[in-house]
Scaffold this active site. Sequence first.
Site, mmCIF file in Angstrom:
data_model
loop_
_atom_site.group_PDB
_atom_site.id
_atom_site.type_symbol
_atom_site.label_atom_id
_atom_site.label_comp_id
_atom_site.label_asym_id
_atom_site.label_seq_id
_atom_site.Cartn_x
_atom_site.Cartn_y
_atom_site.Cartn_z
ATOM 1 N N ASP A 72 0.830 -1.495 0.017
ATOM 2 C CA ASP A 72 0.022 -0.082 -0.044
ATOM 3 C C ASP A 72 0.586 1.204 0.415
ATOM 4 O O ASP A 72 1.621 1.304 0.971
ATOM 5 C CB ASP A 72 -0.846 0.120 0.998
ATOM 6 N N VAL A 73 0.946 2.168 -0.450
ATOM 7 C CA VAL A 73 1.585 2.937 -0.980
ATOM 8 C C VAL A 73 1.827 4.497 -0.136
ATOM 9 O O VAL A 73 2.323 5.282 0.039
ATOM 10 C CB VAL A 73 1.506 3.753 -2.290
ATOM 11 N N ASN A 99 2.828 5.392 -10.106
ATOM 12 C CA ASN A 99 1.307 5.604 -11.243
ATOM 13 C C ASN A 99 0.118 5.158 -10.003
ATOM 14 O O ASN A 99 -0.901 5.756 -11.009
ATOM 15 C CB ASN A 99 1.367 4.482 -12.009
ATOM 16 N N TYR A 172 -9.688 14.468 -6.295
ATOM 17 C CA TYR A 172 -8.584 14.525 -7.375
ATOM 18 C C TYR A 172 -7.206 15.367 -7.359
ATOM 19 O O TYR A 172 -6.930 15.365 -8.062
ATOM 20 C CB TYR A 172 -9.766 13.750 -7.940
ATOM 21 N N LYS A 176 -3.319 16.304 -7.525
ATOM 22 C CA LYS A 176 -3.098 16.248 -8.831
ATOM 23 C C LYS A 176 -2.129 16.986 -8.800
ATOM 24 O O LYS A 176 -0.859 17.443 -9.400
ATOM 25 C CB LYS A 176 -3.790 16.028 -9.777
HETATM 26 C C1 BGC Z 1 -8.703 10.470 -14.707
HETATM 27 C C2 BGC Z 1 -10.033 9.709 -15.964
HETATM 28 C C3 BGC Z 1 -10.734 10.905 -16.200
HETATM 29 C C4 BGC Z 1 -9.762 12.305 -17.431
HETATM 30 C C5 BGC Z 1 -9.483 13.050 -17.873
HETATM 31 C C6 BGC Z 1 -8.249 11.296 -15.084
HETATM 32 O O1 BGC Z 1 -6.502 11.673 -14.364
HETATM 33 O O2 BGC Z 1 -8.368 9.325 -13.470
HETATM 34 O O3 BGC Z 1 -11.250 9.205 -14.691
HETATM 35 O O4 BGC Z 1 -10.934 10.677 -17.688
HETATM 36 O O5 BGC Z 1 -8.607 12.395 -16.060
HETATM 37 O O6 BGC Z 1 -10.821 14.058 -17.683
#
Ligand code: BGC
Length: 274
Positions: A72-73, A99, A172, A176
């Site tokens: 598990d990272v 990744n 998310y 990122k």
């Molecule tokens: C997400 C995907 C998405 C893509 C473009 C990715 O980083 O994990 O679910 O389709 O970005 O929006």
Amino acid sequence: MTADHTPGQNRVAGQTAIVTGSSSGIGAGIAKELGAAGANVVVNYAGNRDGADAVVRQITGGGGSAIAIKADVNSEADVTAMFRATVHEYGTVDILVSNAGVQKDAAFVDMTLDQWNRVIGINLTGAFLCARAAAREFLRRGMVPERSRALGKIIFISSVHETIPWAGHVNYAASKGGVMLFMKSIAQELGPQKIRVNSIAPGAIKTPINRAAWDTPGAEAKLLNLVPYKRVGEPVDIARAAVWLASDASDYVHGTSLLVDGGMALYPGFADGG
Ligand code: BGC
């Protein structure tokens, strides 16, 4: 297999790569492409043992070398154990492809702390723990000029959402965006030690994480409104870029985020508006 073996350039032969989250999706594609290019590959997985074993079999069946390691990272102890096991098996680590990533989507007002923490924990803290372990191993091992001009290479698999805001996916996008400045900051810090650090920022790639966005003709047509190049990507599109970034062919590429997105980041809504 598709890797390019241009002499002295796009080569990773004899190098050892850890690819986190490589039992499926983009990670599996990268592991296979690195294996086909002659790297020893650690196929890391958290839960999908069968997927990891299948990737290992594909690499070894093609004459390459690979092992599966569960970790598990987001666990410091697991990451330490994975690097130790890799060094035990292959002697060192030359390439880290960070990744492993998840989505836990929710409307912002409904998002739970657990959804937030899971995504930040795997996507961002996991990147930190693995990159730190990789840098420590590169420094311990020292330069091997006949293998690479760099002491080691770190490649983060980020997303177009490191810069494109994404309603309904704020955990998310935050993870990122964090990966982007984390990557650039450690690139600044580790460059003098010849540790080369970059990201790939994929757009829409056909993997399990976004299956609902492409696995019916209607969904795919809607998704293609966001892709000027008018195709949804495949893991191998990212994998080829990863092999290049891991090899000396890209030796002067450092601290950059390479978009591999069919133009998704070009504000396609402005093609006929604005
Ligand atoms: C997400 C995907 C998405 C893509 C473009 C990715 O980083 O994990 O679910 O389709 O970005 O929006």
